[in-house]
Scaffold this motif. Structure first.
Motif, PDB file in Angstrom:
ATOM      1  N   ALA A 123       0.816  -1.209   0.000  1.00  0.00           N
ATOM      2  CA  ALA A 123       0.000   0.000   0.000  1.00  0.00           C
ATOM      3  C   ALA A 123       0.852   1.263   0.000  1.00  0.00           C
ATOM      4  O   ALA A 123       0.554   2.194  -0.756  1.00  0.00           O
ATOM      5  N   PRO A 124       1.925   1.356   0.822  1.00  0.00           N
ATOM      6  CA  PRO A 124       2.743   2.576   0.751  1.00  0.00           C
ATOM      7  C   PRO A 124       3.343   2.812  -0.642  1.00  0.00           C
ATOM      8  O   PRO A 124       3.396   3.952  -1.110  1.00  0.00           O
ATOM      9  N   ALA A 125       3.755   1.748  -1.330  1.00  0.00           N
ATOM     10  CA  ALA A 125       4.286   1.901  -2.684  1.00  0.00           C
ATOM     11  C   ALA A 125       3.187   2.360  -3.643  1.00  0.00           C
ATOM     12  O   ALA A 125       3.422   3.206  -4.511  1.00  0.00           O
ATOM     13  N   ALA A 126       1.993   1.814  -3.487  1.00  0.00           N
ATOM     14  CA  ALA A 126       0.872   2.219  -4.337  1.00  0.00           C
ATOM     15  C   ALA A 126       0.500   3.676  -4.074  1.00  0.00           C
ATOM     16  O   ALA A 126       0.262   4.442  -5.013  1.00  0.00           O
ATOM     17  N   LEU A 127       0.469   4.080  -2.802  1.00  0.00           N
ATOM     18  CA  LEU A 127       0.162   5.473  -2.472  1.00  0.00           C
ATOM     19  C   LEU A 127       1.245   6.406  -3.006  1.00  0.00           C
ATOM     20  O   LEU A 127       0.947   7.512  -3.461  1.00  0.00           O
ATOM     21  N   SER A 128       2.486   5.969  -2.963  1.00  0.00           N
ATOM     22  CA  SER A 128       3.571   6.760  -3.535  1.00  0.00           C
ATOM     23  C   SER A 128       3.374   6.928  -5.036  1.00  0.00           C
ATOM     24  O   SER A 128       3.560   8.029  -5.580  1.00  0.00           O
ATOM     25  N   THR A 129       2.984   5.870  -5.705  1.00  0.00           N
ATOM     26  CA  THR A 129       2.723   5.924  -7.139  1.00  0.00           C
ATOM     27  C   THR A 129       1.602   6.921  -7.443  1.00  0.00           C
ATOM     28  O   THR A 129       1.699   7.725  -8.377  1.00  0.00           O
ATOM     29  N   LEU A 130       0.541   6.897  -6.636  1.00  0.00           N
ATOM     30  CA  LEU A 130      -0.571   7.821  -6.829  1.00  0.00           C
ATOM     31  C   LEU A 130      -0.152   9.261  -6.536  1.00  0.00           C
ATOM     32  O   LEU A 130      -0.528  10.189  -7.269  1.00  0.00           O
ATOM     33  N   ALA A 131       0.626   9.461  -5.467  1.00  0.00           N
ATOM     34  CA  ALA A 131       1.101  10.808  -5.130  1.00  0.00           C
ATOM     35  C   ALA A 131       2.004  11.348  -6.233  1.00  0.00           C
ATOM     36  O   ALA A 131       1.912  12.523  -6.609  1.00  0.00           O
ATOM     37  N   ARG A 132       2.861  10.497  -6.773  1.00  0.00           N
ATOM     38  CA  ARG A 132       3.744  10.929  -7.862  1.00  0.00           C
ATOM     39  C   ARG A 132       2.946  11.296  -9.110  1.00  0.00           C
ATOM     40  O   ARG A 132       3.292  12.234  -9.824  1.00  0.00           O
ATOM     41  N   ASP A 133       1.878  10.561  -9.373  1.00  0.00           N
ATOM     42  CA  ASP A 133       1.027  10.904 -10.507  1.00  0.00           C
ATOM     43  C   ASP A 133       0.376  12.270 -10.278  1.00  0.00           C
ATOM     44  O   ASP A 133       0.311  13.096 -11.195  1.00  0.00           O
ATOM     45  N   ALA A 134      -0.103  12.519  -9.057  1.00  0.00           N
ATOM     46  CA  ALA A 134      -0.710  13.816  -8.744  1.00  0.00           C
ATOM     47  C   ALA A 134       0.315  14.942  -8.862  1.00  0.00           C
ATOM     48  O   ALA A 134       0.014  16.010  -9.404  1.00  0.00           O
ATOM     49  N   ILE A 135       1.531  14.714  -8.381  1.00  0.00           N
ATOM     50  CA  ILE A 135       2.588  15.722  -8.478  1.00  0.00           C
ATOM     51  C   ILE A 135       2.881  16.034  -9.943  1.00  0.00           C
ATOM     52  O   ILE A 135       3.005  17.196 -10.340  1.00  0.00           O
ATOM     53  N   ASP A 136       2.980  15.001 -10.762  1.00  0.00           N
ATOM     54  CA  ASP A 136       3.211  15.190 -12.192  1.00  0.00           C
ATOM     55  C   ASP A 136       2.069  15.974 -12.834  1.00  0.00           C
ATOM     56  O   ASP A 136       2.297  16.889 -13.632  1.00  0.00           O
ATOM     57  N   LEU A 137       0.847  15.631 -12.465  1.00  0.00           N
ATOM     58  CA  LEU A 137      -0.326  16.312 -13.018  1.00  0.00           C
ATOM     59  C   LEU A 137      -0.398  17.759 -12.544  1.00  0.00           C
ATOM     60  O   LEU A 137      -0.550  18.680 -13.338  1.00  0.00           O
ATOM     61  N   PHE A 138      -0.300  17.973 -11.237  1.00  0.00           N
ATOM     62  CA  PHE A 138      -0.458  19.314 -10.669  1.00  0.00           C
ATOM     63  C   PHE A 138       0.688  20.246 -11.054  1.00  0.00           C
ATOM     64  O   PHE A 138       0.500  21.448 -11.134  1.00  0.00           O
ATOM     65  N   GLY A 139       1.864  19.700 -11.291  1.00  0.00           N
ATOM     66  CA  GLY A 139       3.019  20.517 -11.631  1.00  0.00           C
ATOM     67  C   GLY A 139       3.326  20.573 -13.106  1.00  0.00           C
ATOM     68  O   GLY A 139       4.292  21.210 -13.518  1.00  0.00           O
ATOM     69  N   GLY A 140       2.526  19.923 -13.916  1.00  0.00           N
ATOM     70  CA  GLY A 140       2.803  19.840 -15.341  1.00  0.00           C
ATOM     71  C   GLY A 140       1.848  20.660 -16.185  1.00  0.00           C
ATOM     72  O   GLY A 140       0.993  21.396 -15.674  1.00  0.00           O
ATOM     73  N   PRO A 141       1.950  20.506 -17.503  1.00  0.00           N
ATOM     74  CA  PRO A 141       1.144  21.302 -18.421  1.00  0.00           C
ATOM     75  C   PRO A 141      -0.355  20.987 -18.382  1.00  0.00           C
ATOM     76  O   PRO A 141      -1.161  21.805 -18.829  1.00  0.00           O
ATOM     77  N   LEU A 142      -0.740  19.845 -17.830  1.00  0.00           N
ATOM     78  CA  LEU A 142      -2.157  19.499 -17.773  1.00  0.00           C
ATOM     79  C   LEU A 142      -2.860  20.042 -16.535  1.00  0.00           C
ATOM     80  O   LEU A 142      -4.072  19.877 -16.386  1.00  0.00           O
TER      81      LEU A 142
END
Length: 190
Positions: A123-142
């Motif tokens: 679960a911590p690895a999965a949550l990290s994966t989700l957090a990284r996706d959010a960081i990429d989304l929130f900090g990126g062009p989308l």
């Protein structure tokens, strides 16, 4: 990736956002979102992490359920703030950054069967994966393309990846079609 389990249409409709982090935000929450909560037990969390991330047998303990809640809320609140033209709060940034420091899920090719697997997913690895996706989304062009479905009775988040950037509905098959039918009925006399 390994195939997702077939889910009833009303459940699959939750996952049309275009990003796994936003998909995860639709599993419930606190306050007004508590009525939509579907993650009540560690087994529920394991199931939905498997559905959202296409991962089999995610190891989830009782503490992981509590650790998931602030990550999910940071994603949901941050995305809604961006959709409204605001920014992600410092508190939500801190939650996402902390979750992302854990090593994420690591995909592996499987020589015996086609597709991707994950060795000992937690679960911590999965949550990290989700957090990284959010960081990429929130900090990126989308980030400027995050929207809330325009249907008055929906409110799901989505990422508008259309060329003109005018997508309004979480799903054209559901909310978009219903809005067009309502509009048609208002324009055509009975």
């Amino acid at each position: 990736m390994q195939g997702r389990a077939e889910l009833p249409l009303d459940v699959r409709r939750r996952f049309l956002t275009g990003r796994v982090s936003l998909d995860f935000s639709h599993t419930g929450g606190d306050g007004d979102w508590a009525v939509w909560e579907i993650l009540h037990t560690p087994a529920d969390l394991a199931h939905w992490l498997g559905v959202i991330l296409s991962v089999d047998d995610v190891a989830v303990g009782p503490g992981d359920l509590a650790a998931m809640r602030p990550v999910r809320m940071a994603i949901a609140v941050g995305a809604r703030s961006l959709a409204a033209g605001g920014s992600v709060s410092a508190a939500d940034v801190a939650v996402l950054n902390a979750a992302a420091t854990v090593p994420p899920l690591v995909p592996q090719l499987t020589p015996s069967t086609p597709g991707v697997s994950f060795a000992a997913p937690t679960a911590p690895a999965a949550l990290s994966t989700l957090a990284r996706d959010a960081i990429d989304l929130f900090g990126g062009p989308l980030a400027g393309r995050i929207r809330v479905c325009a249907a008055a009775d929906c409110g799901l988040l989505l990422v508008d990846t259309s060329r003109p950037g005018r997508r309004r509905w979480c799903s054209m098959q559901r909310c978009g079609n219903l809005a067009k039918v309502r509009g048609h009925r208002q324009r055509v006399p009975s």
